[in-house]
Enzyme design. Structure first.
Site, PDB file in Angstrom:
ATOM      1  N   HIS A  98     -10.100  -0.784   4.788  1.00  0.00           N
ATOM      2  CA  HIS A  98      -9.426  -1.016   3.505  1.00  0.00           C
ATOM      3  C   HIS A  98     -10.367  -0.677   2.348  1.00  0.00           C
ATOM      4  CE1 HIS A  98      -8.039  -3.887   0.236  1.00  0.00           C
ATOM      5  NE2 HIS A  98      -7.021  -3.070   0.385  1.00  0.00           N
ATOM      6  N   ARG A 140      -4.599 -32.636  18.936  1.00  0.00           N
ATOM      7  CA  ARG A 140      -5.202 -32.156  17.696  1.00  0.00           C
ATOM      8  C   ARG A 140      -5.045 -30.634  17.594  1.00  0.00           C
ATOM      9  NH1 ARG A 140     -10.900 -34.623  19.344  1.00  0.00           N
ATOM     10  NH2 ARG A 140     -10.237 -33.349  21.119  1.00  0.00           N
ATOM     11  N   ARG A 174      -3.327 -42.065  25.204  1.00  0.00           N
ATOM     12  CA  ARG A 174      -2.573 -41.971  23.955  1.00  0.00           C
ATOM     13  C   ARG A 174      -1.467 -40.927  24.083  1.00  0.00           C
ATOM     14  NH1 ARG A 174      -3.258 -38.354  20.276  1.00  0.00           N
ATOM     15  NH2 ARG A 174      -5.368 -37.822  20.985  1.00  0.00           N
ATOM     16  N   GLU A 209       7.435 -27.927  35.206  1.00  0.00           N
ATOM     17  CA  GLU A 209       7.304 -29.097  34.323  1.00  0.00           C
ATOM     18  C   GLU A 209       5.848 -29.546  34.193  1.00  0.00           C
ATOM     19  OE1 GLU A 209       8.491 -30.790  38.432  1.00  0.00           O
ATOM     20  OE2 GLU A 209       8.787 -28.957  37.262  1.00  0.00           O
ATOM     21  N   ASP A 219      16.237 -28.015  30.431  1.00  0.00           N
ATOM     22  CA  ASP A 219      15.539 -27.145  29.474  1.00  0.00           C
ATOM     23  C   ASP A 219      15.298 -27.878  28.159  1.00  0.00           C
ATOM     24  OD1 ASP A 219      15.451 -25.096  31.285  1.00  0.00           O
ATOM     25  OD2 ASP A 219      17.065 -23.920  30.375  1.00  0.00           O
ATOM     26  N   HIS A 268       0.819  -1.213   0.000  1.00  0.00           N
ATOM     27  CA  HIS A 268       0.000   0.000   0.000  1.00  0.00           C
ATOM     28  C   HIS A 268       0.856   1.268   0.000  1.00  0.00           C
ATOM     29  CE1 HIS A 268      -3.310  -2.780   0.838  1.00  0.00           C
ATOM     30  NE2 HIS A 268      -4.065  -1.841   0.308  1.00  0.00           N
ATOM     31  N   ILE A 277       5.763 -33.847  34.289  1.00  0.00           N
ATOM     32  CA  ILE A 277       6.869 -34.735  33.930  1.00  0.00           C
ATOM     33  C   ILE A 277       7.376 -35.423  35.188  1.00  0.00           C
ATOM     34  CG2 ILE A 277       9.172 -34.890  32.920  1.00  0.00           C
ATOM     35  CD1 ILE A 277       8.545 -32.398  31.303  1.00  0.00           C
TER      36      ILE A 277
END
Length: 305
Positions: A79, A197, A228, A208, A182, A22, A166
């Site tokens: 715009h 997903r 899973r 952690e 780390d 622009h 963890i």
């Protein structure tokens, strides 16, 4: 790097390209003012804005239900207004001896457009700053907004909160050092992202600990998804700095009920996680609305204390 983090960087780059395009467009207007006989068909046609690269970028973005939609709608409106005022200015330069009014209207439209672009850029930069630099995941402060969004997005869908930790992460830091720790956190986040997903929300809750907000058809489906994800870590070692390290996680899962606040849902998930930590770790524990706990791995029932 988190896909949302990458998306924000891509959007910022798209905005930079739109601004550059622009600016070039404005230079053409200046040239026209000096040389009125230049070809102006691309500037004066009523649908000029629809042929602009920015409009081609906006159209598919607005076709989706996005959290940033109001910013995109502002850009779209400003715009279009800028292109309309440009057409009026070009026509005035060709036909009128005084185009002051059209220049002022065009100036106002340009300022409106730059204002809408600046607002969106500031929004994106604020979102970007809410991501953890180490893992590339959203940080804890984004959880509150995400929690309300998943509750309101489809009130009839079953939503779940997964809190994971963890296992024995302190031992990793004590044995190999914090830089290695780390690297474990970064690798863990990458695997976690691959295991969920694109419609699920994940964030680093602190240290952690990580949280996933997701939908499932039933408690069984929710715990199967959690298993899973847990197995995505348990099934193979992390390869970091030439070392092969087994890394596992313990998960606490609960459904988000209609009357839940983030705090109440987190309290149940945290109780489930705590129980799992005291049940040899590397397991998934589900908490129902009453706080009754069920260990999923091996389908061993547990009673809450």
């Amino acid at each position: 790097m988190n896909r949302k983090y990458k998306e924000i960087d891509a959007l910022l780059e798209d905005l930079n390209r739109a601004n550059d395009a622009h600016f070039s467009w404005l230079i053409k207007i200046v040239r026209l003012a000096a040389h009125p006989r230049l070809n102006t068909d691309d500037l004066t046609r009523p649908d000029a804005y629809t042929h602009c690269r920015l409009n081609h970028w906006l159209t598919p973005m607005l076709a989706r239900n996005r959290t940033d939609q109001r910013y995109l709608l502002d850009i779209q409106a400003s715009h279009r207004e800028m292109h309309v005022r440009c057409g009026e200015l070009v026509a005035a330069l060709h036909t009128a001896s005084d185009a002051t009014q059209e220049f002022e209207a065009f100036e106002g439209a340009v300022l409106g457009f730059t204002h809408s672009m600046r607002n969106y850029r500031n929004y994106l930069l604020a979102r970007r700053s809410s991501y953890d630099l180490l893992t590339g995941l959203p940080m804890r402060r984004t959880l509150y907004e995400a929690f309300e969004h998943v509750r309101s997005d489809n009130p009839h869908a079953k939503r779940y909160l997964m809190l994971m930790d963890i296992d024995r992460f302190k031992q990793v830091n004590d044995t190999f050092g914090h830089l290695f720790g780390d690297a474990v956190l970064s690798t863990f986040a990458q695997r976690l992202e691959r295991a969920i997903r694109s419609c699920d929300f994940v964030c680093r809750y602190g240290g952690e600990e990580f949280i996933v907000l997701y939908c499932a058809d039933s408690d069984t489906a929710a715990t199967q998804a959690a298993e899973r994800i847990r197995n995505a870590f348990a099934d193979s070692c992390f390869q970091i700095d030439g070392k092969s390290l087994p890394v596992t996680a313990t998960l606490g899962v609960t459904q988000i009920y209609q009357q839940d606040t983030l705090r109440s849902a987190l309290a149940r998930a945290d109780a489930a996680l705590y129980y799992g930590k005291n049940a040899n770790r590397n397991c998934t524990v589900f908490s129902n609305q009453q706080g009754e706990l069920r260990k999923i791995e091996g389908d061993t029932p547990m009673k809450s204390e």
